[in-house]
Write an enzyme that holds these catalytic residues in place. Structure first.
Site, PDB file in Angstrom:
ATOM      1  N   GLU A 199     -14.153  -5.142   9.942  1.00 44.58           N
ATOM      2  CA  GLU A 199     -12.289  -4.478  10.135  1.00 44.58           C
ATOM      3  C   GLU A 199     -12.414  -3.179  10.457  1.00 44.58           C
ATOM      4  OE1 GLU A 199     -10.476  -4.369   6.643  1.00 44.58           O
ATOM      5  OE2 GLU A 199     -11.271  -6.040   6.045  1.00 44.58           O
ATOM      6  N   ARG A 207     -11.091   4.005  11.855  1.00 45.88           N
ATOM      7  CA  ARG A 207     -12.217   3.830  11.637  1.00 45.88           C
ATOM      8  C   ARG A 207     -13.014   2.554  11.708  1.00 45.88           C
ATOM      9  NH1 ARG A 207     -10.128   3.526   6.034  1.00 45.88           N
ATOM     10  NH2 ARG A 207     -11.220   0.888   5.943  1.00 45.88           N
ATOM     11  N   TYR A 240      -9.532   3.466  -4.710  1.00 41.90           N
ATOM     12  CA  TYR A 240      -8.827   4.991  -4.633  1.00 41.90           C
ATOM     13  C   TYR A 240      -8.409   5.333  -6.727  1.00 41.90           C
ATOM     14  CZ  TYR A 240      -6.886   2.689  -0.765  1.00 41.90           C
ATOM     15  OH  TYR A 240      -6.747   2.257   0.751  1.00 41.90           O
ATOM     16  N   GLY A 281      -7.109   6.042   6.116  1.00 47.22           N
ATOM     17  CA  GLY A 281      -6.883   6.597   4.662  1.00 47.22           C
ATOM     18  C   GLY A 281      -7.022   7.631   4.825  1.00 47.22           C
ATOM     19  N   GLU A 307       0.787  -1.482   0.336  1.00 47.66           N
ATOM     20  CA  GLU A 307       0.233   0.312   0.048  1.00 47.66           C
ATOM     21  C   GLU A 307       0.822   1.501   0.225  1.00 47.66           C
ATOM     22  OE1 GLU A 307      -3.543  -0.739   3.019  1.00 47.66           O
ATOM     23  OE2 GLU A 307      -2.568  -2.656   3.673  1.00 47.66           O
TER      24      GLU A 307
END
Length: 318
Positions: A277, A262, A223, A283, A17
């Site tokens: 999760e 989050r 993205y 992000g 990532e």
């Protein structure tokens, strides 16, 4: 006026990532500069420790995703350097980053989460893949959702509609990790709830609803601008929105997180939210969910990041 004279944003790293992390770091740095905070952005390479020792920052904002960014490793190094940082401590990161472990913890606190099986790659090699996969389908039913037990950005994750699709889904998953989490797929509305704690307890920001054009919220949908429609706040009834908020706050607390997190949820057709999760380094890109939630709450991203950094510095001083 802020007492923050030297803020360090960590971005990049060597995980899958990396590119997302660089975008997150850029967004946070720009937001902080917009509110007058001096920012230095650094990658996690061999120059990091000498640089921090030579000029210790007042606080660090970690925007590293996956790997060392979320498994507690880089935070352990920051603690060795006696440098304050935003976010959960290493122990909490290790628990939250491992999805099956996080699911077990939040389940013990009464949260609903899809039924699942966690299996390392070696199990398929030792016991025979076909026999194990047959039992998975028999136990969990179809459809299924397969993803690596650690990592993010939906890398290695895929939907399985038929038993014939499961072997290739497992191969794709194992390309990004040695252990797979296979969950019963819950049909419903994908929702993300960010939680912020500025010293008075964790508070949920408005939920963000995710509607990917492809039907699955994969890497491209996350993205690439225009590939997903977002609703902030989510199109939920007040009762369901409140249930999602409570679930995210409970997950944040149960996992021992701090400052910001989050939680990703799915709301089924009956309006029941399921925990999927949690992310300890959400992000911060132009298409990321936490900045959308901040905007929906009527707040400013730079102001929030500044407050989190100031809180981290004060915590360290205390």
């Amino acid at each position: 006026m802020s007492d923050l004279g030297h803020v360090l944003v960590l971005a990049g790293g060597l995980s899958y990532e990396r590119e997302v992390s660089l975008r997150s770091g850029r967004r946070v740095s720009e937001a902080l500069r917009a509110v007058g905070i001096p920012v230095e952005t650094r990658d996690t390479d061999a120059s990091l420790v000498p640089a921090v020792l030579a000029d210790p920052p007042d606080a660090v904002f970690v925007t590293l995703h996956g790997g060392a960014g979320e498994d507690g490793a880089i935070r352990s190094v920051l603690e060795l350097l006696s440098v304050p940082y935003v976010g959960a401590d290493p122990d909490a990161c290790r628990v939250a980053f491992d999805k099956p472990t996080a699911k077990a913890v939040v389940r013990s606190f009464g949260l609903r989460t899809p039924e699942s099986v966690t299996l390392p790659k070696e199990t398929f090699h030792d016991l025979g893949a076909s026999a194990v996969l047959d039992r998975i389908v028999e136990r969990l039913g179809l459809p299924l959702f397969v993803k690596p037990s650690r990592g993010g950005s939906a890398l290695g994750a895929s939907m399985v509609h038929t038993a014939q699709e499961l072997p290739s889904a497992m191969v794709g998953c194992f390309a990004y990790g040695d252990t797979a989490l296979i969950e019963r797929y819950i049909e419903g509305v994908e929702v993300s709830v960010s939680v912020v704690d500025l010293g008075e307890g964790p508070v949920a920001l408005p939920p963000v609803e995710i509607v990917p054009d492809a039907g699955v919220y994969d890497y491209a949908s996350r993205y690439t601008a225009g590939h997903t429609e977002f609703f902030a706040p989510a199109r939920l009834s007040p009762e369901v929105a409140q249930a999602c908020a409570e679930m995210a706050v409970t997950a944040h607390t149960a996992l021992g997180l701090r400052d910001v997190s989050r939680t990703d949820l799915i709301v089924d057709e009956a309006g029941l939210p399921y925990f999927l999760e949690v992310n300890v380094a959400p992000g911060m890109t132009e298409t990321s969910l936490l900045p959308m939630a901040v905007e929906a709450a009527g707040d400013d991203l730079g102001t929030l990041c500044q407050a989190l950094l100031e809180q981290a510095a004060a915590r360290h001083s205390a």
